[in-house]
Scaffold this motif. Structure first.
Motif, PDB file in Angstrom:
ATOM      1  N   UNK A  41       0.840  -1.211   0.000  1.00 17.02           N
ATOM      2  CA  UNK A  41       0.000   0.000   0.000  1.00 17.02           C
ATOM      3  C   UNK A  41       0.869   1.253   0.000  1.00 17.02           C
ATOM      4  N   UNK A  42       1.926   1.203   0.792  1.00 19.56           N
ATOM      5  CA  UNK A  42       2.837   2.349   0.835  1.00 19.56           C
ATOM      6  C   UNK A  42       3.458   2.613  -0.543  1.00 19.56           C
ATOM      7  N   UNK A  43       3.814   1.534  -1.228  1.00 21.36           N
ATOM      8  CA  UNK A  43       4.380   1.685  -2.570  1.00 21.36           C
ATOM      9  C   UNK A  43       3.438   2.446  -3.492  1.00 21.36           C
ATOM     10  N   UNK A  44       2.147   2.126  -3.418  1.00 22.69           N
ATOM     11  CA  UNK A  44       1.166   2.824  -4.257  1.00 22.69           C
ATOM     12  C   UNK A  44       1.053   4.294  -3.847  1.00 22.69           C
ATOM     13  N   UNK A  45       1.081   4.531  -2.535  1.00 23.55           N
ATOM     14  CA  UNK A  45       1.024   5.926  -2.030  1.00 23.55           C
ATOM     15  C   UNK A  45       2.196   6.727  -2.583  1.00 23.55           C
ATOM     16  N   UNK A  46       3.397   6.131  -2.481  1.00 23.58           N
ATOM     17  CA  UNK A  46       4.587   6.842  -2.964  1.00 23.58           C
ATOM     18  C   UNK A  46       4.531   7.040  -4.475  1.00 23.58           C
ATOM     19  N   UNK A  47       3.880   6.120  -5.168  1.00 21.25           N
ATOM     20  CA  UNK A  47       3.719   6.273  -6.612  1.00 21.25           C
ATOM     21  C   UNK A  47       3.011   7.572  -6.969  1.00 21.25           C
ATOM     22  N   UNK A  48       2.059   7.959  -6.121  1.00 22.09           N
ATOM     23  CA  UNK A  48       1.329   9.214  -6.354  1.00 22.09           C
ATOM     24  C   UNK A  48       2.084  10.434  -5.810  1.00 22.09           C
ATOM     25  N   UNK A  49       3.118  10.183  -5.002  1.00 25.20           N
ATOM     26  CA  UNK A  49       3.810  11.306  -4.329  1.00 25.20           C
ATOM     27  C   UNK A  49       5.260  11.452  -4.781  1.00 25.20           C
ATOM     28  N   UNK A  50       5.517  11.154  -6.002  1.00 25.38           N
ATOM     29  CA  UNK A  50       6.846  11.416  -6.537  1.00 25.38           C
ATOM     30  C   UNK A  50       7.825  10.257  -6.485  1.00 25.38           C
ATOM     31  N   UNK A 101      -4.272  -0.360   6.048  1.00 18.08           N
ATOM     32  CA  UNK A 101      -5.633  -0.138   5.541  1.00 18.08           C
ATOM     33  C   UNK A 101      -5.864   1.348   5.272  1.00 18.08           C
ATOM     34  N   UNK A 102      -5.429   2.183   6.210  1.00 17.21           N
ATOM     35  CA  UNK A 102      -5.604   3.636   6.030  1.00 17.21           C
ATOM     36  C   UNK A 102      -4.810   4.134   4.825  1.00 17.21           C
ATOM     37  N   UNK A 103      -3.603   3.606   4.686  1.00 16.37           N
ATOM     38  CA  UNK A 103      -2.764   4.031   3.561  1.00 16.37           C
ATOM     39  C   UNK A 103      -3.404   3.607   2.236  1.00 16.37           C
ATOM     40  N   UNK A 104      -3.830   2.347   2.160  1.00 17.18           N
ATOM     41  CA  UNK A 104      -4.440   1.855   0.913  1.00 17.18           C
ATOM     42  C   UNK A 104      -5.737   2.600   0.613  1.00 17.18           C
ATOM     43  N   UNK A 105      -6.554   2.809   1.656  1.00 19.17           N
ATOM     44  CA  UNK A 105      -7.821   3.523   1.443  1.00 19.17           C
ATOM     45  C   UNK A 105      -7.551   4.969   1.023  1.00 19.17           C
ATOM     46  N   UNK A 106      -6.517   5.554   1.587  1.00 24.87           N
ATOM     47  CA  UNK A 106      -6.157   6.922   1.202  1.00 24.87           C
ATOM     48  C   UNK A 106      -5.809   7.010  -0.273  1.00 24.87           C
ATOM     49  N   UNK A 107      -5.044   6.029  -0.752  1.00 25.94           N
ATOM     50  CA  UNK A 107      -4.686   6.016  -2.179  1.00 25.94           C
ATOM     51  C   UNK A 107      -5.935   5.837  -3.026  1.00 25.94           C
ATOM     52  N   UNK A 108      -6.805   4.899  -2.610  1.00 25.76           N
ATOM     53  CA  UNK A 108      -8.008   4.612  -3.397  1.00 25.76           C
ATOM     54  C   UNK A 108      -8.921   5.833  -3.470  1.00 25.76           C
ATOM     55  N   UNK A 109      -9.072   6.529  -2.360  1.00 23.42           N
ATOM     56  CA  UNK A 109     -10.052   7.616  -2.308  1.00 23.42           C
ATOM     57  C   UNK A 109      -9.490   8.953  -2.789  1.00 23.42           C
ATOM     58  N   UNK A 110      -8.202   9.188  -2.500  1.00 31.54           N
ATOM     59  CA  UNK A 110      -7.634  10.503  -2.845  1.00 31.54           C
ATOM     60  C   UNK A 110      -6.815  10.469  -4.138  1.00 31.54           C
ATOM     61  N   UNK A 111      -6.111   9.387  -4.372  1.00 30.06           N
ATOM     62  CA  UNK A 111      -5.322   9.263  -5.603  1.00 30.06           C
ATOM     63  C   UNK A 111      -4.407  10.443  -5.854  1.00 30.06           C
ATOM     64  N   UNK A 112      -4.579  11.127  -6.969  1.00 30.65           N
ATOM     65  CA  UNK A 112      -3.665  12.228  -7.321  1.00 30.65           C
ATOM     66  C   UNK A 112      -3.737  13.400  -6.349  1.00 30.65           C
ATOM     67  N   UNK A 113      -4.770  13.437  -5.506  1.00 30.58           N
ATOM     68  CA  UNK A 113      -4.905  14.553  -4.555  1.00 30.58           C
ATOM     69  C   UNK A 113      -4.113  14.320  -3.267  1.00 30.58           C
ATOM     70  N   UNK A 114      -3.389  13.208  -3.188  1.00 31.66           N
ATOM     71  CA  UNK A 114      -2.573  12.961  -1.991  1.00 31.66           C
ATOM     72  C   UNK A 114      -1.504  14.048  -1.878  1.00 31.66           C
ATOM     73  N   UNK A 115      -1.349  14.655  -0.699  1.00 32.63           N
ATOM     74  CA  UNK A 115      -0.320  15.691  -0.560  1.00 32.63           C
ATOM     75  C   UNK A 115       1.088  15.089  -0.639  1.00 32.63           C
ATOM     76  N   UNK A 116       1.912  15.680  -1.457  1.00 30.24           N
ATOM     77  CA  UNK A 116       3.265  15.158  -1.668  1.00 30.24           C
ATOM     78  C   UNK A 116       4.075  15.117  -0.377  1.00 30.24           C
ATOM     79  N   UNK A 117       3.844  16.145   0.485  1.00 35.04           N
ATOM     80  CA  UNK A 117       4.643  16.207   1.718  1.00 35.04           C
ATOM     81  C   UNK A 117       4.266  15.114   2.723  1.00 35.04           C
TER      82      UNK A 117
END
Lengths: 195, 184
Positions: B37-46, B82-98
């Protein structure tokens, strides 16, 4: 939303004539295959999953992606309730009703706002998830079962979306709406206890 | 209450220890799934490179905190995932880079500590820990690279596919949590 009223009235008619649907057989094993086959061996589940994809395609962006994203997460929540033994009333009726309602929404090409679509799909997702969770084999390998279960559900949505792309042509729209009507009829059959 | 440490495979030779460490990640969903899940999050954050320091800090903190980690940390790791994966699913490109660095450090710390919890600093061979760290890095880098490659194109289906993957991952995590909490 102009066709919402007749859709809801038809849904209500089916709901009031409902008896419990008996489409779940349960499975003896608890690995990937068990998880994968569970959603696709019950037709009442299959038609609802496909209908979600079809309706999403009918609604267009952003619903086309929002519904298949929301459904697995909410369904897993329902599944967790089932696994933990939290009771939920009228689960089988809710599942059969989902086929009727979603089928009619597709058949009548109802254009609902995204939040309404998400709410409808989310409520039915809880019922589907709960049924799966309740029937889960006690010896299930959690990871393997979960992966199989979610992959199968997601693939059914994608199949629905794939068919939904037919809506770009006039003939395709008629075909998709016909599929919606068939799904509603099958859901009605489950509700009436004749399937 | 004393924590019940995980049992791992054969570690008689350095190669066996390395392999056992790498394979251990796949056996325990509370470690593997949050890292994916973290990998997907980082994918959206640079990408991973931007959070390299946080990732290394998380790996180090995870190993250092493991001897003191309670068994319940596995559940915390699953919930974090779960929170990280759900965050990616729901926010996607809107995830804050920081957000990438704190999320990376926290997720990896929980994941590694939950895998190695109850193990003393001298109880596991260095090769095993290296295997765990290598596999953990791979579990973050691979989905991040895949997500990054998908996101590079302009087509609408590209971010959508990553978010659907995150949604499925969320669902799997929720089911695993329920299995873990299920009364026997």
């Amino acid at each position: 939303m102009r066709r919402t009223l007749p859709t809801l009235l038809l849904s209500l008619t089916f709901a009031l004539s409902a008896v419990a649907a008996q489409a779940h057989t349960g499975l003896a094993e608890g690995g990937f295959v068990s998880g994968f086959t569970h959603p696709i061996l019950g037709w009442d589940h299959v038609i609802a999953m496909v209908a979600v994809g079809l309706w999403g395609a009918f609604l267009g962006a952003p619903a086309i992606w929002a519904l298949p994203i929301v459904f697995p997460m909410v369904m897993a929540f329902g599944g967790a309730l089932g696994i933990l033994g939290v009771p939920l009333p009228a689960v089988e009726t809710g599942i059969a009703l989902s086929g009727v309602v979603l089928g009619l929404l597709v058949a009548f090409a109802v254009r609902a706002p995204l939040w309404v679509a998400g709410l409808i799909v989310g409520i039915f997702a809880v019922f589907h998830g709960h049924a799966h969770g309740t029937e889960l084999p006690s010896a299930a390998n959690p990871l393997a079962y979960g992966i199989g279960f979610v992959l199968a559900t997601g693939m059914l949505h994608l199949i629905g979306i794939g068919f939904g792309f037919l809506t770009s042509s006039r003939g395709g729209r008629i075909a998709v709406r016909t599929i919606g009507a068939l799904i509603a009829a099958m859901g009605g059959a489950y509700l009436a206890g004749i399937a | 209450m004393a924590a019940q440490a995980h049992g791992f495979g054969a570690m008689e030779t350095p190669v066996q220890a390395l392999t056992s460490g790498a394979l251990a990640l796949g056996v325990y969903p509370e470690t593997l799934l949050p890292l994916l899940a973290l990998g997907l999050w980082l994918g959206f954050c640079g990408g991973v490179r931007r959070s390299a320091l946080a990732i290394l800090a998380g790996l180090g903190a995870g190993v250092l905190l493991a001897p003191f980690a309670p068994e319940a940390l596995a559940m915390l790791s699953l919930m974090c995932g779960t929170l990280v994966a759900a965050g990616v699913a729901l926010a996607g490109p809107r995830l804050p880079t920081q957000s990438a660095q704190p999320v990376a450090a926290l997720t990896i710390t929980f994941a590694i500590s939950s895998l190695l919890h109850g193990q003393g600093f001298d109880s596991l061979p260095v090769g095993f820990v290296a295997g765990v760290m290598g596999a953990a890095l791979l579990a973050v880098v691979a989905p991040s690279a895949l997500a990054g490659a998908l996101l590079r194109g302009g087509a609408a289906w590209r971010p959508l596919s990553v978010r659907i993957a995150a949604s499925w991952l969320t669902a799997i995590l929720v089911l695993v949590i329920a299995f873990s909490l299920r009364p026997v």
